[in-house]
Enzyme design. Sequence first.
Site, PDB file in Angstrom:
ATOM      1  N   HIS A  83       0.832  -1.203   0.000  1.00 33.20           N
ATOM      2  CA  HIS A  83       0.000   0.000   0.000  1.00 33.20           C
ATOM      3  C   HIS A  83       0.867   1.254   0.000  1.00 33.20           C
ATOM      4  O   HIS A  83       1.951   1.284   0.593  1.00 33.20           O
ATOM      5  CB  HIS A  83      -0.996   0.010   1.170  1.00 33.20           C
ATOM      6  N   ASP A  85      -0.236   4.367   1.038  1.00 33.00           N
ATOM      7  CA  ASP A  85      -0.579   5.374   2.043  1.00 33.00           C
ATOM      8  C   ASP A  85       0.171   5.154   3.344  1.00 33.00           C
ATOM      9  O   ASP A  85       0.650   4.058   3.634  1.00 33.00           O
ATOM     10  CB  ASP A  85      -2.089   5.396   2.302  1.00 33.00           C
ATOM     11  N   GLU A 180      -4.971   1.637   2.801  1.00 37.37           N
ATOM     12  CA  GLU A 180      -4.909   0.455   3.660  1.00 37.37           C
ATOM     13  C   GLU A 180      -4.964   0.856   5.127  1.00 37.37           C
ATOM     14  O   GLU A 180      -5.590   0.177   5.950  1.00 37.37           O
ATOM     15  CB  GLU A 180      -3.627  -0.330   3.370  1.00 37.37           C
ATOM     16  N   GLU A 181      -4.322   1.967   5.469  1.00 36.01           N
ATOM     17  CA  GLU A 181      -4.216   2.371   6.873  1.00 36.01           C
ATOM     18  C   GLU A 181      -5.551   2.810   7.462  1.00 36.01           C
ATOM     19  O   GLU A 181      -5.694   2.893   8.684  1.00 36.01           O
ATOM     20  CB  GLU A 181      -3.189   3.494   7.031  1.00 36.01           C
ATOM     21  N   ASP A 203       4.202  -6.408   3.712  1.00 33.06           N
ATOM     22  CA  ASP A 203       3.775  -5.430   4.716  1.00 33.06           C
ATOM     23  C   ASP A 203       4.113  -5.932   6.115  1.00 33.06           C
ATOM     24  O   ASP A 203       3.458  -5.586   7.087  1.00 33.06           O
ATOM     25  CB  ASP A 203       2.258  -5.191   4.573  1.00 33.06           C
TER      26      ASP A 203
END
Length: 417
Positions: A83, A85, A180-181, A203
């Site tokens: 991701h 972000d 994603e966050e 991740d």
Amino acid sequence: MAAEYKFGTAERLMRYVRIDTQSDPESTTTPSTEKQKELSAMLVNELLAMGITDAQMDVYGYVYATIPSNTDKKVPVICFCSHVDTAPDCSGAHVKPILHRNYNGNDIVLPDDATQIISTAKYPYLQQHIGGDIITASGTTLLGADDKAGVAIIMSLANYLQQHPEIKHGTIKLLFTPDEEVGRGTDKADLKKLGADVAYTLDGGELGTLEDETFSADGVKIVVHGVIAHPGYAKGILVNALKIAAEIIEALPKHEWSPETTEKREGFVHPVAVNGIAEKATIEFIVRDFTTERLQQHEERLKAIAEKIVQKYPACSMEFIVKEQYRNMKLILDQHPQIVANAVEAYKRCGLTVVKEPIRGGTDGSRLSYMGLPCPNLFTGMQAIHSKHEWIAVNDMEQSATMLVELVQVWEEKANH
């Protein structure tokens, strides 16, 4: 050959983290912040420059790309996903990454805020990287290794495979996601367009970790309906919903059942927000457990606690609203054992000891697994994420990229003609 190769993961990471890609949980758009697209667009340009001709960003900020197969075998299509972000927990604006060469084991005092000190006492994993290179931020922001390290590793893999056609592999798909966050990383992912059979998110944390299990997760809202009246004439009439909400929170167990009192495989119930006025108040909770069935037990216990409080006030009422968030990906991955087994083989070929551990959280892989794309999580090296102390060892990133080169070959070798 890949083991001696310099992938350039550090240079990529330090370039990517300078772009502010913080996502926004209050936003209703996709992506939640337009600035995430700046990095996505950069990635597309870099992929095109490598010779990956179909790299593209869609209107939602997702990046899709294909590295075509170079083997006659019928290999399952693998997707690597990270991701773009960064977390809302800590500023991601004006990140100034610092490369600390030949780390000597001393405390790292971050230059823009001398109170921010990264030490081996606080982060024992640092001791394993004495003599190596470490990347940190400057003290006023997070670094963004979560998950731009994953992005850098995947981009480095893509570049390596383009330059080394002798490495045999099947079709490889790349997917970079926004948001994603804030829990929306797969909301607009087009899996039909992606066309993958299996996936791996990059991740994860320490070198050698392989995560095939996450929490199962629900969100709960308790809405308390009080009785409003003019405060000057409220005696015997007013029932203050805010005070009832406070009573419910106060009634929660103090020494168990919360994030601050649990670890390892223990679940919890966690109030994350309280909003409202005297007439109506809402408490938002997250509910977590590795066993999906236990979520309902936690929710029934929470509901009983709340109802006991509310029942003391006959004129008021409450709503109890449960929303599924994600589920433990292990239930899906156990149905496809080759996905994890091939990753374990790749780790071992790199001389890594595999450390399997459950994630006390969720990843894009949790949702992708239940969307039909089984997806464990692989290490990047990121540490102290979502904080000003965030750091990463360059060696961990390089070893992750080396492991991915092995992984695509494992899949090719085990495939049938």
